[in-house]
Structure formats: structure tokens, C-alpha cells
Scaffold this motif. Structure first.
Motif, PDB file in Angstrom:
ATOM      1  N   HIS A  18       0.860  -1.195   0.000  1.00 39.12           N
ATOM      2  CA  HIS A  18       0.000   0.000   0.000  1.00 39.12           C
ATOM      3  C   HIS A  18       0.888   1.234   0.000  1.00 39.12           C
ATOM      4  O   HIS A  18       1.213   1.793   1.042  1.00 39.12           O
ATOM      5  CB  HIS A  18      -0.922  -0.040   1.232  1.00 39.12           C
ATOM      6  CG  HIS A  18      -1.964   1.041   1.255  1.00 39.12           C
ATOM      7  ND1 HIS A  18      -3.135   0.923   1.976  1.00 39.12           N
ATOM      8  CD2 HIS A  18      -2.016   2.265   0.667  1.00 39.12           C
ATOM      9  CE1 HIS A  18      -3.855   2.027   1.834  1.00 39.12           C
ATOM     10  NE2 HIS A  18      -3.186   2.870   1.045  1.00 39.12           N
ATOM     11  N   HIS A  20       1.123   4.732  -2.488  1.00 39.30           N
ATOM     12  CA  HIS A  20       0.724   5.528  -3.660  1.00 39.30           C
ATOM     13  C   HIS A  20       2.003   6.176  -4.161  1.00 39.30           C
ATOM     14  O   HIS A  20       2.600   6.993  -3.446  1.00 39.30           O
ATOM     15  CB  HIS A  20      -0.292   6.600  -3.266  1.00 39.30           C
ATOM     16  CG  HIS A  20      -1.520   6.022  -2.640  1.00 39.30           C
ATOM     17  ND1 HIS A  20      -2.666   5.781  -3.347  1.00 39.30           N
ATOM     18  CD2 HIS A  20      -1.777   5.607  -1.370  1.00 39.30           C
ATOM     19  CE1 HIS A  20      -3.579   5.250  -2.543  1.00 39.30           C
ATOM     20  NE2 HIS A  20      -3.068   5.136  -1.340  1.00 39.30           N
ATOM     21  N   HIS A 198      -9.565   0.768  -1.247  1.00 42.22           N
ATOM     22  CA  HIS A 198      -9.546   1.447   0.040  1.00 42.22           C
ATOM     23  C   HIS A 198     -10.956   1.357   0.629  1.00 42.22           C
ATOM     24  O   HIS A 198     -11.934   1.670  -0.069  1.00 42.22           O
ATOM     25  CB  HIS A 198      -9.195   2.927  -0.121  1.00 42.22           C
ATOM     26  CG  HIS A 198      -7.745   3.200  -0.373  1.00 42.22           C
ATOM     27  ND1 HIS A 198      -7.039   2.598  -1.362  1.00 42.22           N
ATOM     28  CD2 HIS A 198      -6.870   4.025   0.283  1.00 42.22           C
ATOM     29  CE1 HIS A 198      -5.786   3.039  -1.338  1.00 42.22           C
ATOM     30  NE2 HIS A 198      -5.654   3.911  -0.342  1.00 42.22           N
ATOM     31  N   HIS A 222      -6.418  -0.222   4.151  1.00 44.14           N
ATOM     32  CA  HIS A 222      -6.772   0.356   5.468  1.00 44.14           C
ATOM     33  C   HIS A 222      -7.658  -0.637   6.232  1.00 44.14           C
ATOM     34  O   HIS A 222      -7.147  -1.504   6.901  1.00 44.14           O
ATOM     35  CB  HIS A 222      -7.424   1.734   5.359  1.00 44.14           C
ATOM     36  CG  HIS A 222      -6.495   2.803   4.860  1.00 44.14           C
ATOM     37  ND1 HIS A 222      -5.386   3.215   5.562  1.00 44.14           N
ATOM     38  CD2 HIS A 222      -6.511   3.542   3.723  1.00 44.14           C
ATOM     39  CE1 HIS A 222      -4.769   4.169   4.879  1.00 44.14           C
ATOM     40  NE2 HIS A 222      -5.417   4.373   3.756  1.00 44.14           N
ATOM     41  N   ASP A 279       1.678   4.066   2.708  1.00 47.32           N
ATOM     42  CA  ASP A 279       0.624   4.892   2.100  1.00 47.32           C
ATOM     43  C   ASP A 279       1.220   6.020   1.248  1.00 47.32           C
ATOM     44  O   ASP A 279       1.336   5.870   0.038  1.00 47.32           O
ATOM     45  CB  ASP A 279      -0.323   5.446   3.171  1.00 47.32           C
ATOM     46  CG  ASP A 279      -1.749   5.669   2.668  1.00 47.32           C
ATOM     47  OD1 ASP A 279      -2.047   5.286   1.528  1.00 47.32           O
ATOM     48  OD2 ASP A 279      -2.568   6.221   3.426  1.00 47.32           O
TER      49      ASP A 279
END
Ligand code: HPA
Ligand code: ZN
Length: 338
Positions: A18, A20, A198, A222, A279
Motif C-alpha cells: 500500500h 501511492h 480502500h 486500510h 501509504d
């Protein structure tokens, strides 16, 4: 925390599931790319930009995150961004990484999706060749936009399907439930792509249910709201569903007030397949090692729990059976030696 434990965490072979990639753009690189591309930024300096990283919720972060991504123009820019991430991931003993990217953030600005994917793919290939990191791409749809726009994005990505392992769903969660994207996720599954979303970051447990039942996701990104719903917890545990938890992100976006209040340890002890991830590391105060380290300190995680977290990440990765066996063997060897 002893320096021994910190060193043990640093060397632990792990997967990052995870991240981005646009959230790995450090302010220094944002300024360098702005200058290279003649893009005007709203902040006068690196320091001023970094000082703006005080978020109150997901949306307050997304506004600044999309502004940061506006400096990305050429294939080389996307390569440089991802390569900088891979060098950091390598230092944290990441052996497998699945990178989220947001094509709509770029195509909306007139950047061709091929420019985005080719630049990122070239960095993934270089990560494998030069750093030994197995690297894959997951195309995310922006959930604040329409499903028709998501479908158009999936269609535009069709020439590059060989370079993508799956699709995801990110951006503003509340008010944009997973079922809004039922058709495009069905199309993606039909194309043989993996699917994640998500859910339960700011949104309610109902969004996790619909990610599972309507989108048929293989992991939840998450998912920290799961503990509010015991029936959902039972479902996650029984199915071995992985959650890609991002502890420092949750603190920066005020999902929990402090790391000591985070529910990761409770979920782990209940038998949920939780993993630790970064993240948007450039915005949230640290890469994957920092997430492991601070979480271990705040929740008093022991070696066995840290190994479990790393094992969960390697098991939840979209790898072949042979790759998974090799990754788990690498973890086992590390744990007997360390
Ligand atoms: N949540 C939703 N969308 C995102 C995030 C996040 O934490 N980071 C980048 N896009
Ligand atoms: Zn995310």
C-alpha cells in the motif's frame, strides 16, 4: 526500543502493498521537477511546502497531494519518482512492492496514460534488475470521479495490461461507496486483473462489506474500521482477508489521535491478516521501516509479532506460488540468523 530490535526490523524481508507512488514525491523532488518542467508552485520553498503538511482529515491531504503531482509531466519524471522510492524501499529490505498509481490525476492534466505507465514500468524493471525488488503496478480509480470516467481509464489502459497486475480504488472515501464502481471492477476482474479497494479508512464498516461482496476485492486497503463490526471481523478472520494498514498515515489524517491508540495490535491478536505499509511516505512522516518502528514502539510489538506482520505481507502479495515460497523461505532464513 533497543537498537537491536530496530536493526532486526530494518533487515526483515517484507512486502509493501500500500504505497501511492505519487505520495512518495518528496518536496525536494517536487521543486526539482517543477523547475525542470517550468511548472509554477503555490509555495515559495521546500520548507514552506513541507510546513503545509499539517492535515486534519483525508481531504485536506488529498488537496495538497494532487497539487504536488502536477509537476509530473514526462516519462522520465515518473521514472525518477518511482526510482527514488525503490532506493528507499531497498534500504528498508522491501523485497516485493506493489505500487498504486492514479492515472486520472495525470490524464486530467493532458498527460497521456502511456507516459505514466511507461515511466513507472521502466522504474519497476530497473528495481528488479538493479536492486532485486520485485515490483508491480496497481492502477487506482479516483472514487470522487464518476464510474464512467473509471471505465474510460480502464479502456485507455488496455494497451498496457501486461504492465499492470490489478486495479484499486482511492481518493475521497465518504460519500463514494465501493458499489459506485461495481461495473468497472467486474470489467477488471473479467480482464484477469487483481482487485483491491480502500475501505474503512474514514468510511464505515458497510463500505468494507461492499468492497468484499460487490467489488469482490482480494485485499482491503486500510480497513481499520473493521473492529467496529464483530460480524465483519469474523468474516475477515475466517477468510484470511489481508488488510494493508498504514499506521503513520492514520495518525497524520487523524483517523487515530496517537499511535498508542491504534488498533493494529488488537486486530493482529484476533488473527486478522494485517500488514504494515507507508501509504504516502513523503507526506506522512516516514517510509515502511519508520512505520514498523514507530508502531512497534507505540504498541510494544515483540519480534514474533513483527515477523508475523512481515509474513502476512509476503503471503498477501500478488505473487505466484513459487515466488511466495521463495519469499517466505527468505524470511525464515533471516529469522534463524538474526
Ligand atoms: N486514502 C485515499 N486515497 C489516497 C490516499 C489515502 O490514504 N493516499 C493517496 N490517495
Ligand atoms: Zn492509500
Amino acid at each position: 526500543m533497543s537498537s537491536d530490535l530496530a536493526e532486526f526490523i530494518r533487515g526483515l524481508p517484507k512486502a509493501e502493498l500500500h504505497i501511492h507512488i505519487e505520495g512518495s514525491l518528496e518536496p525536494e523532488l517536487i521543486f526539482a521537477l517543477a523547475s525542470r518542467n517550468g511548472v509554477q508552485l503555490a509555495y515559495p520553498s521546500v520548507e514552506a511546502l513541507r510546513a503545509a503538511y499539517a492535515f486534519t482529515n483525508l481531504q485536506s491531504f488529498l488537496d495538497i497531494y494532487y497539487a504536488g503531482a502536477s509537476v509530473l509531466i514526462t516519462e522520465q519524471d515518473f521514472f525518477d519518482m518511482a526510482w527514488a522510492y525503490f532506493e528507499r524501499a531497498h534500504a528498508d529490505s522491501v523485497i516485493h512492492a506493489e505500487l498504486f498509481f492514479d492515472p486520472q490525476t495525470h490524464t486530467e492534466r493532458g498527460i497521456d496514460i502511456g507516459v505514466v505507465i511507461r515511466g513507472l514500468k521502466r522504474a519497476c524493471d530497473a528495481a528488479e534488475a538493479k536492486l532485486g525488488i520485485r515490483a508491480r503496478l496497481i492502477l487506482c480509480f479516483l472514487r470522487h470521479l464518476s464510474e464512467d470516467e473509471a471505465i474510460a481509464t480502464l479502456n485507455a489502459a488496455k494497451p498496457y495490461l501486461a504492465d499492470i497486475i490489478g486495479v484499486g480504488l482511492d481518493s475521497s472515501e465518504v460519500g463514494h461507496p465501493p458499489e459506485k464502481f461495481a461495473r468497472v471492477f467486474a470489467m477488471a476482474r473479467e480482464l484477469g486483473l487483481h482487485v483491491v479497494a480502500h475501505a474503512g479508512e474514514e468510511g464505515p464498516p458497510e463500505y468494507i462489506w461492499s468492497a468484499l461482496d460487490v467489488l469482490q476485492v482480494e485485499r482491503i486497503d486500510h480497513g481499520v474500521r473493521s473492529l467496529q463490526d464483530e460480524r465483519l471481523m469474523q468474516r475477515l478472520i475466517a477468510s484470511g482477508m489481508a488488510l494493508t494498514v498504514c499506521p503513520l498515515s492514520n495518525i497524520k489524517l487523524c483517523v487515530f489521535q496517537q499511535l498508542g491508540e491504534h488498533n493494529l495490535r488488537r486486530m493482529l491478536e484476533r488473527g486478522v491478516r494485517v500488514t504494515i505499509n507507508s501509504d504516502d511516505p513523503a507526506y506522512f512522516g516516514g517510509y515502511i521501516h519508520q512505520n514498523y518502528l514507530e508502531t512497534a514502539a507505540a504498541l510494544e510489538l515483540g519480534r514474533d509479532q513483527l515477523i508475523q506482520l512481515a509474513r502476512n505481507s509476503l503471503e498477501a502479495a500478488f505473487t505466484s506460488a513459487a515466488e511466495r515460497r521463495a519469499d517466505l523461505a527468505r524470511l525464515a532464513t533471516y529469522c534463524t540468523k538474526a
